[in-house]
Design a protein around this motif. Structure first.
Motif, PDB file in Angstrom:
ATOM      1  N   GLU A 106       0.872  -1.178   0.000  1.00 17.70           N
ATOM      2  CA  GLU A 106       0.000   0.000   0.000  1.00 17.70           C
ATOM      3  C   GLU A 106       0.910   1.230   0.000  1.00 17.70           C
ATOM      4  O   GLU A 106       1.699   1.420   0.932  1.00 17.70           O
ATOM      5  CB  GLU A 106      -0.895   0.005   1.238  1.00 17.70           C
ATOM      6  N   ILE A 107       0.817   2.040  -1.054  1.00 21.44           N
ATOM      7  CA  ILE A 107       1.757   3.136  -1.267  1.00 21.44           C
ATOM      8  C   ILE A 107       1.043   4.483  -1.121  1.00 21.44           C
ATOM      9  O   ILE A 107      -0.048   4.687  -1.662  1.00 21.44           O
ATOM     10  CB  ILE A 107       2.384   3.041  -2.676  1.00 21.44           C
ATOM     11  N   LEU A 138       3.569   5.814 -10.406  1.00 22.90           N
ATOM     12  CA  LEU A 138       4.455   5.005 -11.239  1.00 22.90           C
ATOM     13  C   LEU A 138       5.897   5.116 -10.763  1.00 22.90           C
ATOM     14  O   LEU A 138       6.603   4.095 -10.625  1.00 22.90           O
ATOM     15  CB  LEU A 138       4.345   5.431 -12.699  1.00 22.90           C
ATOM     16  N   LEU A 139       6.358   6.341 -10.499  1.00 26.05           N
ATOM     17  CA  LEU A 139       7.728   6.534 -10.013  1.00 26.05           C
ATOM     18  C   LEU A 139       7.943   5.841  -8.676  1.00 26.05           C
ATOM     19  O   LEU A 139       8.974   5.182  -8.456  1.00 26.05           O
ATOM     20  CB  LEU A 139       8.020   8.033  -9.880  1.00 26.05           C
ATOM     21  N   ALA A 140       6.973   6.005  -7.764  1.00 26.17           N
ATOM     22  CA  ALA A 140       7.105   5.377  -6.442  1.00 26.17           C
ATOM     23  C   ALA A 140       7.139   3.856  -6.558  1.00 26.17           C
ATOM     24  O   ALA A 140       7.955   3.175  -5.932  1.00 26.17           O
ATOM     25  CB  ALA A 140       5.962   5.822  -5.550  1.00 26.17           C
ATOM     26  N   ARG A 141       6.251   3.298  -7.385  1.00 23.45           N
ATOM     27  CA  ARG A 141       6.183   1.843  -7.522  1.00 23.45           C
ATOM     28  C   ARG A 141       7.459   1.264  -8.125  1.00 23.45           C
ATOM     29  O   ARG A 141       7.932   0.193  -7.714  1.00 23.45           O
ATOM     30  CB  ARG A 141       4.973   1.460  -8.375  1.00 23.45           C
ATOM     31  N   GLN A 142       8.032   1.961  -9.096  1.00 24.33           N
ATOM     32  CA  GLN A 142       9.265   1.477  -9.723  1.00 24.33           C
ATOM     33  C   GLN A 142      10.391   1.350  -8.689  1.00 24.33           C
ATOM     34  O   GLN A 142      11.123   0.351  -8.674  1.00 24.33           O
ATOM     35  CB  GLN A 142       9.673   2.426 -10.858  1.00 24.33           C
ATOM     36  N   ILE A 161       3.674  -2.875   3.829  1.00 21.20           N
ATOM     37  CA  ILE A 161       3.847  -4.189   3.202  1.00 21.20           C
ATOM     38  C   ILE A 161       3.055  -5.232   3.973  1.00 21.20           C
ATOM     39  O   ILE A 161       3.127  -5.318   5.199  1.00 21.20           O
ATOM     40  CB  ILE A 161       5.336  -4.589   3.166  1.00 21.20           C
ATOM     41  N   THR A 162       2.324  -6.092   3.270  1.00 18.55           N
ATOM     42  CA  THR A 162       1.642  -7.241   3.869  1.00 18.55           C
ATOM     43  C   THR A 162       1.842  -8.463   2.971  1.00 18.55           C
ATOM     44  O   THR A 162       2.162  -8.335   1.778  1.00 18.55           O
ATOM     45  CB  THR A 162       0.130  -6.980   4.042  1.00 18.55           C
ATOM     46  N   VAL A 163       1.642  -9.632   3.559  1.00 12.05           N
ATOM     47  CA  VAL A 163       1.771 -10.898   2.821  1.00 12.05           C
ATOM     48  C   VAL A 163       0.561 -11.749   3.169  1.00 12.05           C
ATOM     49  O   VAL A 163       0.262 -11.957   4.351  1.00 12.05           O
ATOM     50  CB  VAL A 163       3.068 -11.643   3.195  1.00 12.05           C
TER      51      VAL A 163
END
Length: 231
Positions: free
Chosen positions: A10-11, A32-36, A81-83
């Motif tokens: 989750e960003i 997009l920049l953050a995800r990359q 972050i989660t799994v």
């Protein structure tokens, strides 16, 4: 680290338009920049350690800030972050399999090293017997006496407890090179080596009769049996 196992991320990105940009900014550019950058950092993280992964990813992304592209400036990125359970179970299974594989590989490596060590020890012992012991009848006799009397011959530091040293010395002297019966045995061995099978059998019969003439019926009988077994 395993491309078949994924995080759920989750960003939240904080960004602004670049005032000097000549292009038309897109609202999707910041995400997009953050995800990359997050995907680059996540490649080195383990799904079994999501909290540590979250910290490592956040640290790696902050080092890249600000991110600028197509008239957008990303000022800050926060990631959670989660799994999911199925991914965690798959990761645990994969980890157990890797550990089992490593254990088997290590066990095979140790077994191989032990086999090599055993072979080197056997070759060293063979060379020792051939070059040091069997080349000298007295040394061979001493080796046989001590080895037969001790359960710890490889670590033997001297004669076993209770050994009669005078008897031991007298026994060894009889086997010194040049002694009459040592020389006779060597000559007899050389002579027998040149005989045919039938010749060896005949020699045993003659030797048996000679021993019987000296009154040793038991030894004569054993020699006679050997002559019948000679092939």
């Amino acid at each position: 680290m395993d491309r078949t196992l994924s995080f759920t991320a989750e960003i939240r990105a904080t960004w602004r338009y670049h005032t000097d940009s000549t292009t038309v900014p897109s609202s999707h550019t910041a995400s997009l920049l953050a995800r990359q950058e997050i995907e680059k950092a996540a490649q080195h993280c383990d799904v079994l350690r999501p909290t540590a992964a979250e910290q490592d990813i956040a640290t790696a992304v902050r080092k890249c800030l600000p991110l600028t592209q197509d008239g957008v400036v990303v000022l800050d990125v926060q990631v959670r972050i989660t799994v999911d359970d199925s991914t965690r179970e798959a990761a645990l299974l994969a980890e157990r399999l890797r550990q089992e594989y490593q254990r088997k590989r290590e066990r095979l490596r140790r077994d191989h090293e032990l086999d090599d060590l055993a072979q080197r020890q056997a070759r060293a012992r063979e060379a020792f017997l051939r070059e040091e012991i069997l080349s000298d009848p007295a040394a061979a006799r001493l080796y046989g006496l001590l080895e037969g009397a001790s359960n710890n011959w490889p670590r033997l530091g001297g004669p076993p407890a209770g050994t009669n040293l005078e008897e031991l010395v007298r026994e060894i002297r009889q086997w010194q090179p040049g002694q009459r019966w040592v020389t006779a045995a060597q000559l007899l061995h050389t002579f027998v080596s040149g005989l045919s099978e039938e010749g060896r059998k005949e020699l045993l019969i003659i030797f048996s009769d000679a021993v019987r003439a000296f009154g040793d019926e038991h030894t004569a009988h054993r020699l006679a049996r050997l002559s019948s077994e000679e092939r």
